[in-house]
Scaffold this active site. Structure first.
Site, PDB file in Angstrom:
ATOM      1  CE1 TYR A  77      -3.028   3.148   0.771  1.00 13.59           C
ATOM      2  CE2 TYR A  77      -2.139   3.145   2.989  1.00 13.59           C
ATOM      3  CZ  TYR A  77      -2.888   3.745   2.009  1.00 13.59           C
ATOM      4  OH  TYR A  77      -3.505   4.947   2.254  1.00 13.59           O
ATOM      5  CE  LYS A  79      -2.529   6.839  -1.714  1.00  8.23           C
ATOM      6  NZ  LYS A  79      -3.632   7.408  -2.531  1.00  8.23           N
TER       7      LYS A  79
END
Length: 491
Positions: free
Chosen positions: A238, A242
């Protein structure tokens, strides 16, 4: 930064494209804009859907049916339906595709010619996401959003919502600095998103050729994500995807006015539209739910560590103020939206608040039994955690294995289930470990400058509040956040 000025005035007669419209923050953003400025011209909502019918169904079930919209429904009364159909335009699409997956040429042209503001909240926030999905949404999705934004002829500003944890496992004061490809940050030199995409395609092809099941493919894709994140110095898929998404914003923005917003751990609403609205189990809430239900026997982490939480309505207000401040003002600006500098909260009082709340209002199971909570074992390092797991679970598991063998696999089901649960716990601990021992503090000097500019320039600061100093943590957790969790999350 110019004067911020009136947010309400800015929103009047504007057209906003919201990407990732069914997400937690997106819903709060949507509700706030419609409630405080009913004269907003239009909101295009990009929803992941195959056609208009399924997009309409998602709007009803996943957005408008929520308690979050009750205040707006009361305010509008019988006009609510017509107001919604006048202000909202549904756009079925997918940011992981070129042109955001918009198949209808006319719809695309409408958005290109009318959009004043783009809010990008589309992402997968699952720490343990499949690499192909995370890369498609959090990285290539950003690439598609940037090229789409450049075709919006009236565009004044694009707000890209990231996460403060793109910093990886850094410690100390973490600055509001943009990320660029080739920076030595987190050993990121040599990162090429096309190489990553090729790696994913090859791995998927190889798995399919071998006749792997969907479950095997899923596990392999999750493992690949963590491996690639670790190669470049990030703890999970994640935050890695990002961070690379942010690098793409910087690389592709050219003369667009773009704001990058990095919220810390987002929790339930402090005040608006009412206090305590929350949806989905967010990072620290999984601990709160497990504790309240009597399933959390130990806490692994630095009990004196700072846990950076920020109520969702404050994040949305910061988005709105930053959006107005940077409209037609291209700059290299990043905002941390958190509390660790101005109003730090530590894990220890957080545990005390939960104990106080659940002692006074214990959770009652479906069978009518009352859950009793108490102080939990605090484990301050991985060694003590492993010892705890060994004594409490692995030794009994070994004993069960022996008994199972002696009794002709009589306990096979019990053994396999316990073994599976231990593996799940160990994976979760590995995923959350960087945050339970996190030593970083998120500097928010840019956000403080924005707050000061807003105060000095006639911005409606009572309506668009985002100062964490206003929060009394004990009051917030005991009277707002935990009751919100119990109401919306406990099942």
């Amino acid at each position: 930064m110019e004067d911020v000025g009136s947010i309400l005035h800015f929103l009047e007669d504007k057209t906003i494209l919201v990407l990732g419209a069914t997400g937690f923050l997106a819903k709060i953003f949507l509700e706030k804009v419609l409630r405080v400025q009913p004269n907003v011209k239009k909101l295009f909502l990009l929803l992941r859907a195959s056609d208009h019918k399924s997009a309409a169904s998602r709007l009803q079930n996943e957005i408008l049916a929520k308690d979050l919209f009750n205040l707006l429904k009361e305010k509008m009364g019988t006009n609510f339906k017509s107001f919604i159909s006048e202000k909202l335009t549904l756009v079925p699409g997918d940011i992981s595709c070129e042109d955001l997956g918009l198949k209808d040429f006319n719809v695309r042209e409408d958005i290109f010619s009318q959009t004043d503001v783009i809010i990008n909240l589309a992402a997968t926030t699952n720490f343990d996401e499949r690499y192909d999905i995370a890369l498609g949404l959090n990285t290539f999705g950003v690439k598609h959003v940037m090229s789409f934004a450049k075709q919006c002829i009236k565009l004044k500003v694009l707000v890209h919502v990231s996460t403060a944890y793109v910093c990886g496992e850094k410690s100390g004061l973490i600055l509001e600095s943009p990320y660029h490809f080739g920076d030595s940050l987190n050993g990121v030199a040599g990162l090429d998103i096309n190489v990553e995409k090729k790696l994913v395609t090859e791995k998927l092809g190889e798995l399919r050729d071998k006749g792997a099941t969907e479950q095997e493919i899923k596990v392999a894709m999750k493992d690949l994500g963590i491996t690639r994140a670790n190669v470049y110095g990030w703890p999970n898929t994640y935050v890695f995807t990002k961070a690379v998404g942010e690098m793409l914003v910087e690389q592709l923005k050219e003369n667009l006015s773009v704001v990058i917003l990095r919220p810390a751990i987002v929790t339930s609403t402090l005040k608006e539209p009412f206090s305590g609205w929350v949806e989905g189990i967010r990072t620290i809430d999984s601990l709160g739910v497990a504790y309240g239900k009597g399933k959390l026997t130990c806490f692994l982490g630095d009990i004196n560590g700072v846990v950076d939480v920020i109520p969702a309505d404050m994040v949305v207000n910061a988005m709105l103020v930053a959006m107005v401040a940077h409209a037609n003002q291209p700059s290299d600006v990043v905002y941390h939206v958190g509390s660790s500098v101005r109003n730090p909260l530590r894990y220890l009082p957080l545990h005390d608040y939960a104990l106080k709340y659940f002692k006074a209002k214990p959770w009652i199971n479906k069978d009518g039994t009352v859950v009793k909570v108490g102080k939990i074992a605090i484990l301050t390092d991985m060694d003590s955690f492993q010892r705890y797991i060994f004594i409490r679970y692995l030794l009994p598991l070994k004993g069960l294995k022996l008994v199972n063998s002696a009794l002709c696999q009589y306990f096979e089901g019990t053994y396999l289930e316990l073994n599976r649960k231990i593996k799940v716990v160990m994976r979760l601990v590995e995923l959350y470990r960087p945050y339970l021992f996190f030593k970083g503090i998120f500097d928010d000097i840019n956000l403080e400058k924005l707050r000061m500019a807003a105060r000095q320039s006639g911005t409606e600061t009572d309506l668009f509040y985002f100062d964490p100093k206003e929060i009394d943590w004990e009051d917030y957790f005991i009277n707002t956040h935990i009751p919100g969790l119990v109401k919306y999350i406990f099942k």
